[in-house]
Design an enzyme around this catalytic site. Structure first.
Site, mmCIF file in Angstrom:
data_model
loop_
_atom_site.group_PDB
_atom_site.id
_atom_site.type_symbol
_atom_site.label_atom_id
_atom_site.label_comp_id
_atom_site.label_asym_id
_atom_site.label_seq_id
_atom_site.Cartn_x
_atom_site.Cartn_y
_atom_site.Cartn_z
ATOM 1 N N GLU A 201 -6.307 -0.590 15.696
ATOM 2 C CA GLU A 201 -6.913 -1.623 14.824
ATOM 3 C C GLU A 201 -5.998 -2.759 14.652
ATOM 4 O O GLU A 201 -5.005 -2.443 14.010
ATOM 5 C CB GLU A 201 -7.337 -0.928 13.631
ATOM 6 C CG GLU A 201 -8.087 -1.976 12.407
ATOM 7 C CD GLU A 201 -8.086 -1.138 11.064
ATOM 8 O OE1 GLU A 201 -8.408 -2.060 10.250
ATOM 9 O OE2 GLU A 201 -8.066 0.029 11.032
ATOM 10 N N ARG B 242 0.951 -6.159 12.635
ATOM 11 C CA ARG B 242 0.374 -5.456 14.040
ATOM 12 C C ARG B 242 0.494 -6.576 14.972
ATOM 13 O O ARG B 242 0.274 -6.276 16.249
ATOM 14 C CB ARG B 242 -1.002 -4.944 13.480
ATOM 15 C CG ARG B 242 -0.943 -3.813 12.404
ATOM 16 C CD ARG B 242 -2.066 -2.967 12.453
ATOM 17 N NE ARG B 242 -1.683 -1.801 11.767
ATOM 18 C CZ ARG B 242 -2.633 -0.379 11.662
ATOM 19 N NH1 ARG B 242 -3.391 -0.475 12.441
ATOM 20 N NH2 ARG B 242 -2.184 0.418 11.210
ATOM 21 N N ARG C 262 2.397 1.370 10.373
ATOM 22 C CA ARG C 262 1.950 1.515 8.861
ATOM 23 C C ARG C 262 3.161 1.616 7.930
ATOM 24 O O ARG C 262 3.882 2.653 7.841
ATOM 25 C CB ARG C 262 1.511 3.081 8.841
ATOM 26 C CG ARG C 262 0.355 3.373 7.973
ATOM 27 C CD ARG C 262 -0.016 5.014 8.170
ATOM 28 N NE ARG C 262 -1.066 5.003 9.331
ATOM 29 C CZ ARG C 262 -2.109 4.449 9.281
ATOM 30 N NH1 ARG C 262 -2.789 4.096 8.093
ATOM 31 N NH2 ARG C 262 -2.789 4.528 10.418
ATOM 32 N N ARG D 285 0.909 -1.284 0.005
ATOM 33 C CA ARG D 285 -0.068 -0.046 -0.026
ATOM 34 C C ARG D 285 0.866 1.302 0.038
ATOM 35 O O ARG D 285 1.984 1.352 0.858
ATOM 36 C CB ARG D 285 -0.847 -0.062 1.111
ATOM 37 C CG ARG D 285 -1.808 -1.275 1.326
ATOM 38 C CD ARG D 285 -2.832 -1.045 2.297
ATOM 39 N NE ARG D 285 -3.588 -2.234 2.522
ATOM 40 C CZ ARG D 285 -4.380 -2.498 3.331
ATOM 41 N NH1 ARG D 285 -4.836 -1.638 4.450
ATOM 42 N NH2 ARG D 285 -5.292 -3.659 3.234
ATOM 43 N N SER E 239 -10.199 -5.871 10.281
ATOM 44 C CA SER E 239 -11.317 -5.301 9.788
ATOM 45 C C SER E 239 -12.323 -6.258 9.086
ATOM 46 O O SER E 239 -11.661 -6.870 8.082
ATOM 47 C CB SER E 239 -11.094 -4.162 9.249
ATOM 48 O OG SER E 239 -12.522 -3.492 8.757
#
Length: 426
Positions: A349, A391, A277, A262, A352
């Site tokens: 988070e 994560r 991130r 990403r 999801s």
């Protein structure tokens, strides 16, 4: 993607749904485009009917010996042919205009999704586990002494630039252990079929799962025009693109452990320290394809499958129902799972899980044949993280850190670590 016929019949409901997403009313302008298309189609049908009739008149005129009348009809047919060709091109342009307008509109929130503009309006559904009571000040993952030798940020930056990390030694093994543990759990106990998908995809695949055209800047594109996957959701969901499934084949549940890529175009200045991130990370993805009447129950099941990873690892977490304004573009309803990070003194988070209804299926033309019924129906699609490996690694490092800077390896991971119980360096 939406059905313009449904929008025509439910314009007020559609505009209310877009309002919940923070958008201005959309139905009237979409219907106006469709009205132009319908008027043009009616005009083309009339022209086609007249051309067919005129073509028959040519023979009659010639048979009567009236060459002048025959030539007049021939000229009319030629003119109608040109008009029809131009009209068909105009129809294609209007179709493209309508599809472009529809393709950038987000999915409609489910009725029980909380109203709200952003994450501040999300609603906590449940909280599981209690954070450890530490007799020392917890550190963030990139500050823990035992983890530091394995986190080669500077080496990664020299090779690839910012937002990359090179894991070394036991941290590299711990990352691999986490991914294998997740994959074994989802396939061995939760019934997902393992898939090893392509990491490069075409435009059509990203359009099908609704990353394109709206989110192109968040993706990496190769020199040959293909794209690096931002998540295995893309190839896994597109497994059924263009297919007609039998009802007996549903639900289809698949999983993959893949790298994800990403650009993080919209996150400048956010989480710049550490691994939270990154441009490249591993994730165990879950995808389900179901009958429409089963999809909401499947969302609860999928969320439970993701939660089980954290339960086995002994990591405290909470489940949040996202508000309409905070949900992803293609989702109708989403649960975020947020893991406790003691170094940040916050929940962040880590997974999801979303149900998309037939939103993606319409873009992919993925349908099924209901037993005992005529006609076909669009499937419903779901996707979720089961879970994000990077994560999870952060959460393990921070929740299992000790006062001396070492990290205790969770019991569930020890078989994957060759029996190693503590990490104190490389």
């Amino acid at each position: 993607m939406f059905d313009i016929k449904w929008i025509r019949d439910n314009a007020a409901a559609f505009d209310r749904a877009m309002d919940r997403r923070g958008l201005e009313p959309q139905a009237s302008q979409l219907i106006a485009i469709d009205d132009r298309r319908r008027a043009l189609v009616a005009e083309l049908q009339q022209a086609q009917e007249r051309r067919n009739a005129a073509s028959r008149e040519i023979g009659k005129a010639k048979a009567s010996g009236d060459e002048q009348a025959a030539q007049a009809v021939i000229d009319e047919v030629a003119s109608l042919k040109t008009k029809i060709q131009q009209g068909e091109e105009q129809e294609r342009q209007i179709d493209a205009e309508l599809q472009a307008a529809l393709s950038v509109l987000p999915n409609m929130p489910h009725d029980d999704v909380p109203d709200g503009k952003d994450e501040s309006d999300n609603v906590e559904v449940r909280r599981v586990g209690t954070p450890r009571s530490l007799d020392f000040t917890p550190k963030e993952h990139f500050e823990i002494a035992g983890a530091l030798p394995g986190l080669a940020f500077e080496r990664a930056a020299r090779i690839a630039g910012a937002r990359f990390v090179m894991l070394q030694g036991r941290l590299a093994r711990l990352e691999r252990a986490l991914g294998q543990f997740m994959l074994d759990l989802q396939t061995g106990e939760h019934g997902y079929m393992e898939v090893s998908p392509p990491l490069l995809v075409r435009d059509e695949a990203l359009y099908g799962t609704s990353q394109l055209p709206k989110f192109a800047e968040d993706l990496f594109k190769t020199t040959d025009g293909r794209w690096l996957i931002p998540t295995a959701e893309v190839p896994l969901t597109n497994m059924v693109a263009g297919e007609t499934l039998d009802e007996a084949d549903l639900p289809l549940r698949v999983t993959a452990l893949t790298p994800c890529f990403r650009s993080e175009a919209g996150s400048a200045g956010r989480d710049v320290r550490g691994m939270l991130r990154q441009h490249q990370f591993w994730k165990c993805e879950l995808v389900s394809v179901t009958r429409p009447e089963d999809s909401l129950d499947e969302l609860e099941r999928m969320t439970g499958c993701a939660e089980e990873v954290l339960k086995r690892l002994g990591l405290p977490y909470r489940v949040m129902a996202l508000s309409a304004g905070d949900m992803g573009f293609g989702a109708r309803k989403t649960y975020d799972i947020e893991v406790w990070l003691p170094g940040q003194d916050a929940y962040r988070e880590i997974s999801s899980c979303s149900v998309c209804g037939d939103f993606q299926a319409r873009r992919m033309n993925a349908r099924f044949r209901p037993q005992g019924e005529k006609g076909l129906k669009f499937v419903h699609t779901l996707n979720g993280s089961g879970i994000a490996v990077g994560r999870a690694l952060i959460a393990v490092l921070e929740n299992y850190q000790n006062a001396d800077g070492s990290i205790t390896v969770p019991e569930a991971l020890r078989p994957y670590m060759g029996g190693i119980e503590t990490i104190e360096g490389l």
